[in-house]
Design an enzyme around this catalytic site. Structure first.
Site, PDB file in Angstrom:
ATOM      1  CG  ASP A 181      11.420  32.350  39.990  1.00 63.74           C
ATOM      2  OD1 ASP A 181      10.528  31.722  39.403  1.00 63.74           O
ATOM      3  OD2 ASP A 181      12.000  31.929  41.004  1.00 63.74           O
ATOM      4  CG  ASP A 202       8.150  28.301  37.587  1.00 65.19           C
ATOM      5  OD1 ASP A 202       7.528  27.623  36.750  1.00 65.19           O
ATOM      6  OD2 ASP A 202       8.580  27.830  38.657  1.00 65.19           O
TER       7      ASP A 202
END
Length: 349
Positions: A181, A202
């Site tokens: 992230d 991600d």
């Protein structure tokens, strides 16, 4: 001390200030003519003719003490609440061990180094993605330039380097580094130009309406990581990520994206993809119901990872006609945004 000055009268202040002015003005011009999902069409000459953007309040951050502040957060804190002026904060080379927040009530801030490799903002914190960021931008009309922003927490959990939750934000020539992230591209309209973004899981995520132009995305995943996790949750949301003229590299293998939201939307166009990209391209996050709701597309990408012959059937190989809506904006919206900015800056400058 902070200074209010005009560009033309401060040529002697050196290249740093020249760059700050010219690129921050370019950023504002981009949003004057409007950005919506996958759309960027700029007419700088017309926009610049309609407003005077040459005056700004300047301050310098220097860890050696040869400036107005030694910490970046102190310079941000000095900007008045509900500010309506342009504030340019020049960050001199150094390593700044700070967790920085640009509050929602402090718009129109430019934070600029002179070179990303020697202007480093670093922190080490894991946990929830909305709390762990090294740099959090809650304000609108923010510009970040020539900075490295990193979260050195490591590989054991969520650790955001940059969170962008304000509308109309732009980043130029920045390096954004973490593992999971990395970039929480959360909400609002955003533009990233010539940035290097690195992570494994991600590492570009959120629900903003963002254009990434000529950016380098580097995956640290050794297997089945994902470059994007876009979080669009409704077909009525005008959000998503567009990558135009970018480069995707990595050390192992990775998907282009997976759906954090049921209506996740991501487009890669004219982008180089190395062999790091898994042939199927996209992952459904073990939820086949999303096949009919997500929108993942590719247009004129190239490189060993851009072969679409083995892509999942629920992704899109876009024709020029199908790609056009993502790169052509509406005239009415552009004029409306330009009119709003013209009125605002005529009053405040």
């Amino acid at each position: 001390m902070r200074r209010r000055a005009k560009v033309s009268s401060h040529a002697h202040m050196g290249a740093d200030y020249t760059y700050i002015y010219s690129h921050a003005i370019r950023f504002l011009l981009i949003f004057v003519v409007g950005i919506h999902f996958g759309s960027l069409k700029v007419n700088p000459a017309a926009a610049q003719a309609s407003m005077d953007m040459s005056t700004a309040v300047l301050s310098k951050v220097d860890p050696s003490g040869d400036g107005d502040f030694t910490k970046i957060q102190d310079a941000i804190d000095a900007v008045p609440s509900n500010n309506s002026q342009l504030y340019f904060i020049l960050v001199k080379p150094g390593t700044y061990r700070e967790k920085i927040v640009v509050p929602a009530d402090k718009p129109f801030i430019t934070l600029s180094g002179s070179q990303a490799t020697d202007t480093i903002i670093t922190w080490s914190e894991g946990g929830e993605i909305f709390d762990s960021a090294t740099l959090t931008v809650l304000a609108s009309d923010f510009v970040g330039r020539y900075l490295t922003v990193q979260n050195t927490f490591g590989t054991t959990g969520k650790a955001v380097a940059v969170r962008v939750s304000g509308d109309k934000a732009a980043f130029y020539g920045c390096r954004i580094l973490s593992y999971q992230d990395t970039l929480l591209d959360d909400a609002g309209r955003h533009y990233f130009n010539n940035c290097y973004i690195e992570g494994a899981t991600d590492f570009i995520c959120g629900n903003a309406a963002s254009l990434y132009e000529r950016c380098h995305l580097h995956s640290l995943s050794k297997g089945n990581g994902s470059v994007t996790a876009q979080h669009r949750v409704s077909p009525s949301e005008n959000t998503g990520f567009t990558f135009l003229g970018c480069k995707v590299t990595g050390v192992g293998s990775a998907f282009l994206g997976r759906p954090w939201g049921d209506y996740s939307r991501v487009i890669f166009a004219q982008t180089y993809m190395s062999s790091v990209i898994i042939p199927q391209g996209w992952d459904d996050w073990q939820d086949q119901t999303k096949h009919s709701t997500v929108y993942y597309g590719e247009y004129k990408c190239y490189g060993p990872g851009a072969d679409t012959s083995k892509r999942v059937q629920w992704s899109h190989r876009l024709s020029q006609q199908e790609a056009a809506p993502f790169f052509n904006e509406g005239h009415d919206r552009r004029e409306r945004v330009a009119s709003t900015y013209t009125k605002k800056f005529q009053k405040t400058l």
